[in-house]
Design a protein around this motif. Sequence first.
Motif, PDB file in Angstrom:
ATOM      1  N   ALA A  80      12.686  45.473  45.322  1.00 44.36           N
ATOM      2  CA  ALA A  80      13.223  44.385  46.145  1.00 44.36           C
ATOM      3  C   ALA A  80      12.297  43.170  46.113  1.00 44.36           C
ATOM      4  O   ALA A  80      12.752  42.027  46.015  1.00 44.36           O
ATOM      5  N   ASN A  81      10.997  43.413  46.192  1.00 43.60           N
ATOM      6  CA  ASN A  81      10.037  42.302  46.125  1.00 43.60           C
ATOM      7  C   ASN A  81      10.093  41.593  44.773  1.00 43.60           C
ATOM      8  O   ASN A  81      10.070  40.365  44.695  1.00 43.60           O
ATOM      9  N   LYS A  82      10.174  42.356  43.717  1.00 45.52           N
ATOM     10  CA  LYS A  82      10.222  41.757  42.376  1.00 45.52           C
ATOM     11  C   LYS A  82      11.525  40.980  42.171  1.00 45.52           C
ATOM     12  O   LYS A  82      11.536  39.912  41.540  1.00 45.52           O
ATOM     13  N   GLN A  83      12.619  41.532  42.702  1.00 43.69           N
ATOM     14  CA  GLN A  83      13.896  40.831  42.599  1.00 43.69           C
ATOM     15  C   GLN A  83      13.851  39.487  43.331  1.00 43.69           C
ATOM     16  O   GLN A  83      14.387  38.486  42.842  1.00 43.69           O
ATOM     17  N   GLY A  84      13.209  39.474  44.498  1.00 45.66           N
ATOM     18  CA  GLY A  84      13.101  38.218  45.259  1.00 45.66           C
ATOM     19  C   GLY A  84      12.382  37.148  44.468  1.00 45.66           C
ATOM     20  O   GLY A  84      12.786  35.971  44.463  1.00 45.66           O
ATOM     21  N   GLY A 144      14.339  39.303  51.141  1.00 43.40           N
ATOM     22  CA  GLY A 144      14.587  37.963  51.661  1.00 43.40           C
ATOM     23  C   GLY A 144      13.331  37.171  51.897  1.00 43.40           C
ATOM     24  O   GLY A 144      13.236  35.994  51.525  1.00 43.40           O
ATOM     25  N   ALA A 145      12.320  37.797  52.516  1.00 43.99           N
ATOM     26  CA  ALA A 145      11.082  37.081  52.804  1.00 43.99           C
ATOM     27  C   ALA A 145      10.350  36.706  51.519  1.00 43.99           C
ATOM     28  O   ALA A 145       9.787  35.602  51.403  1.00 43.99           O
ATOM     29  N   ILE A 149      25.498  31.943  44.439  1.00 44.26           N
ATOM     30  CA  ILE A 149      25.053  32.981  45.378  1.00 44.26           C
ATOM     31  C   ILE A 149      24.312  34.063  44.602  1.00 44.26           C
ATOM     32  O   ILE A 149      24.846  34.644  43.658  1.00 44.26           O
ATOM     33  N   TYR A 150      23.070  34.307  44.999  1.00 39.30           N
ATOM     34  CA  TYR A 150      22.247  35.354  44.411  1.00 39.30           C
ATOM     35  C   TYR A 150      22.111  36.499  45.430  1.00 39.30           C
ATOM     36  O   TYR A 150      22.349  36.301  46.632  1.00 39.30           O
ATOM     37  N   ALA A 151      21.739  37.672  44.966  1.00 34.29           N
ATOM     38  CA  ALA A 151      21.563  38.808  45.881  1.00 34.29           C
ATOM     39  C   ALA A 151      20.390  39.669  45.405  1.00 34.29           C
ATOM     40  O   ALA A 151      20.164  39.830  44.195  1.00 34.29           O
ATOM     41  N   VAL A 152      19.656  40.228  46.371  1.00 29.96           N
ATOM     42  CA  VAL A 152      18.483  41.053  46.065  1.00 29.96           C
ATOM     43  C   VAL A 152      18.400  42.209  47.051  1.00 29.96           C
ATOM     44  O   VAL A 152      19.048  42.215  48.091  1.00 29.96           O
ATOM     45  N   GLY A 153      17.575  43.210  46.711  1.00 31.19           N
ATOM     46  CA  GLY A 153      17.249  44.283  47.646  1.00 31.19           C
ATOM     47  C   GLY A 153      18.206  45.463  47.619  1.00 31.19           C
ATOM     48  O   GLY A 153      18.928  45.706  46.653  1.00 31.19           O
ATOM     49  N   SER A 198      20.370  39.087  51.202  1.00 31.88           N
ATOM     50  CA  SER A 198      19.416  40.192  51.266  1.00 31.88           C
ATOM     51  C   SER A 198      19.666  41.000  52.546  1.00 31.88           C
ATOM     52  O   SER A 198      18.783  41.146  53.394  1.00 31.88           O
ATOM     53  N   PRO A 199      20.906  41.504  52.708  1.00 38.66           N
ATOM     54  CA  PRO A 199      21.254  42.188  53.963  1.00 38.66           C
ATOM     55  C   PRO A 199      20.736  43.614  54.053  1.00 38.66           C
ATOM     56  O   PRO A 199      20.821  44.235  55.119  1.00 38.66           O
ATOM     57  N   GLY A 200      20.217  44.164  52.950  1.00 42.94           N
ATOM     58  CA  GLY A 200      19.662  45.511  52.987  1.00 42.94           C
ATOM     59  C   GLY A 200      20.729  46.589  52.986  1.00 42.94           C
ATOM     60  O   GLY A 200      21.832  46.410  52.481  1.00 42.94           O
TER      61      GLY A 200
END
Length: 823
Positions: free
Chosen positions: A304-308, A12-13, A278-282, A111-113
Motif C-alpha cells: 500500500a505504501n509503495k502504491q501510494g 492515502g497518507a 481517478i487513481y486507487a491504492v491500498g 484509499s478506502p481500505g
Amino acid sequence: MKYLIIGGVAGGATTAARLRRLDEKAEIILFERGKYISYANCGLPYYIGGTISDREMLFVQTPESFGTMFNLEVRVEQEVTAIDRDSKQVTVLNHRTGEEYKESYDKLVLSPGAEPIRPPIPGINDERIFTLRSVDDTDTIYEFIEENKPRRAVIVGAGFIGLEMAENLHQRGLKVTIVELAPQVMNVLDFEMAAEVHQHLKTKNVAFFLGDAVTAFTREGNTVKLSLKSGRTINADFVLLSIGVRPDTTLAKQANLEIGERGGIKVNKYLQTSDPDIYAVGDAIEFRNPITGKSGPTYLAGPANKQGRIAANNIVEGNKYEYKGAIATAIAKVFDLTVASTGMPEKVLKAEDIPYQSIIIHPGSHAGYYPGAMPMTLKLVFSPAGGKILGAQIVGYDGVDKRIDTIAALLQKGGTIYDLTELEHAYAPPFSSAKDPVNMAGFVAQNILEGKSRHIQWYDILEAPIGEYFLIDVRTPEENALGTIEGSVNIPVQEIRNRLDEIPRDKKVVLFCGVGLRAYIAERILRQNGYTEIYNLSGGYKTFMHMTQKQSNEDIFEGDVIEKDDILYQRGTAQQQQAVFEKRTVEVDSCGLQCPGPIMRLKKEIEKLSPGDRIVQKASDPGFARDVESWCKLTGNLLIGVETEKGIITATIEKGIPQNAENSQSGGDGATIICFSDALDKALAALVLAQGAASAGKKTTMFFTFWGLSILKKQKKPRVKKDLMGRMFSWMLPSHSKKLALSKMNFGGIGAGMMRSRMKKKNVEALEEMLDNAIKAGVRIVACQMSMDVMGVTKEELIDGAEIGGVATYMEAASKSNVNLFI
C-alpha cells in the motif's frame, strides 16, 4: 492543480505526502471518516496485549502535525459519500456538524481500505462481539478488558490478526480459544507448515477447533455462548471476529468504476481506475499477481505504501511509473514462533495448475556449535523447468525474517534456485552457518533438478496403497524406538552398504531420517549401487510426525467453571502432590542439537545418576517435548514436567529404579495385539486371543490401526464433518463391525453371513459381544491416532471404551509384554 484523497493510513497518507514533495503549489485535501489518519495498524494487537504500553506510540502523525508538515488540509471525521465523475466533484458528510457539502477535484485518489467481514450469523451483533480494524476498535476492546476483567475469550478466525490477538490476550491472562473453518491456521501456509504452528499453540495451552464453524451466538448474562457446526458449545466472556476482510468498494461501485474479478477496484499498471482522473491504492484495489497472473487484492501495508508513492508520481509527472504487483511477502509473531511466507504456496499452484516442485528442510538459525542455535523449517517451491523460485515459507524461532526477505528479493527479480546456491551472505557463528539455510534450500533443490535426488512428500506416503512403497528408516535403533513410520524397516545409514540384499530392487524405496540429510546420503549410496526407484522423504520424519499428530486442540477448558465467588476453577483434574526429597539435580543444555541429539545426551547423562536424582534439560529441538515423554515411559524414568518458553523446551526428569529382568521389555507379563485387518475372521481371531490372554491374567492391549479401525466403529454414529479424503475412506471401508467381510470365501457378503450364522448355532459369541466382553475383562482397546487422522475417522465414531493413542502408547504396552501379535 487540486488533488483529493479519500482515506488515510498507509496508502492515502503516503500518496498525500508524496504529492506535496512533488508539487509544492498544488491544493491537497485528505478526507478521513475516522479520527486518525496515520497510525500503526499492525501494532494494534500489541497495545491490547500490553507489549506497547503507550497508546500514543501507535500514531505516526496526528492530523494537525501531518497537515502542518506537508502544508495540506486534513479533514477527519468527514466522509466522502458520493463521487460525481461528470462534474468532477465529491459529496462530503461532516460527522461532527452533520453538514453536507461538495468539493471539486482535478485528480482523485481512492484509499478506502478494507472492511471486516461479519457474516449473517444469529446473534453476531451482540455488544460483546468485537472486530479489530481501527484505533476505535482497539480502544473499545482495551476498555472492555480493563473494565470487565474477562477470563475467557474466543477468537473466530485464525489468520495473522487472529493469532496475534490470541497471543496478546493470552499474555493478559485470558484463556483463549480459536475457532477456524479451515482445517488449518494461517491459510497463506501449506498444511505441513501450519501443522508446526498447531503443535506450538498446544504448548501454550491455547484451545483451537479446526474445520468447525460458528452457527449461532447466544447471550446468557455476561456469557456469550457459541454454538458450533460440530454440535459443541463454547462459553466466552467476549468474542473477537477475525474472519477476514474484503475491499471497501462502496464509493467505487456508486461511481460506476470497474470492479475486478475478486471484488476489488480494478486498476491498470499506473494504478488508474477505469476513470483516468481517478487513481486507487491500498487494500481496496486488486491487481494481477506476478506469479499466477490472476487478479486479486493484497492486504498488506508494504504494498500500500509503495502504491501510494507510484500513484503520486504518475499523477504529477504523467503515467510513466509502473506498478508490478505484490508477491505477498508477510511475517507474523505467533507466541515464540516466527511465521513468514513469500510468493505462492503449493496449494495455490496446484489449484492454478502451475507446474512446481517443493522441498522441506530443517536447518538451524546459526552454527550449531555456537550457543543459542534454534531450529527452523523452510519450504521452497520452484519451477521444474529452470528452477525459478515460486514461493517460500519459513517457521522458526530466530533468523526467519532475514531468510524470507532474501528469498523474496530474489523471487521478485525472477531469481532461481541456482541464485540461492550462489548467494553470498554475512557469516559468523552467532549469525549464520557457512552454508546458510537459504543456500541449503538451493542445494537441495539443485540436487532434485539435476537428478541426483528424488523427493517424495508426506501426503504421497499417506495416500499410497499399502505395499506400494518399501520404507526404510535410516536413523539409529534408539531413534527408531522412539517413533517411526508404521511398516518401515530400520537400516541405519552406517550399515546400508552391508545390507543391500535386504533392500528390494523391484519396488519403490522411500528413505527417511530425522530431517532428510542422512536419507540423502543413503540415497546416493543406493543410486550408485544400481537402485533406480529411490526416494527421499522431504522434511524427513520430523515433518511426517507433525502431519500425523492430532492437529486441533479442542475442549481443554471444558472442565472450567465459575463458582459463586466469581473465581474460575478447573474441575475434574487430579491434583498430584509430590513429597519433596533432597535430590541431586543436574542441569544439561542441549540447545542447538537436532534430533536425536537431545535424547542421546539425556541417556548419557542419566546413566551417571542415582535413582531419585533429577536432570533439568534444555533443548531447542521442538520434537524433544514429545520424545522425552516417550523415552521416559520406555525406560522407566519419571517425567516431572515440560515447559516451553521462547522456543526453549525445559524438561525435568527423575531417574527411576532400574528395571529388573522380570519387568524388562523382554520379560514383561503383558500381551499386545496389533489389529491391522478389517476382515471378520481375523478380527474374531484377534479377540479370541485377547480374551484368552486376559483370562490368563495378562494385562492385554489391542492396538487397532488403519483398516482395523473399522472394527471399532459404532453402528449408529453421529454425523461428523470430514474432508474429501475422509469421506472417500468412509465410502470405501466398512461402516461398522457388522459390515466386515471374510478374508477368504466372502462371496459378496454371503460368506460373512454364513460365518455369523454358524457361530450362533455353535453358541460362539458374535464379534460385537466378544469386543464388549473383552472391554469388561479389562482388555485395553486403543485406536491409532495417526491412522484415524489419515483415514478421517473421529473419536465420536468409535465405540465406548475405546481410547486414542499413538506409537508411544503401543511401545509402552509392548515393552511390558512377552506376547506381541500382529494380525
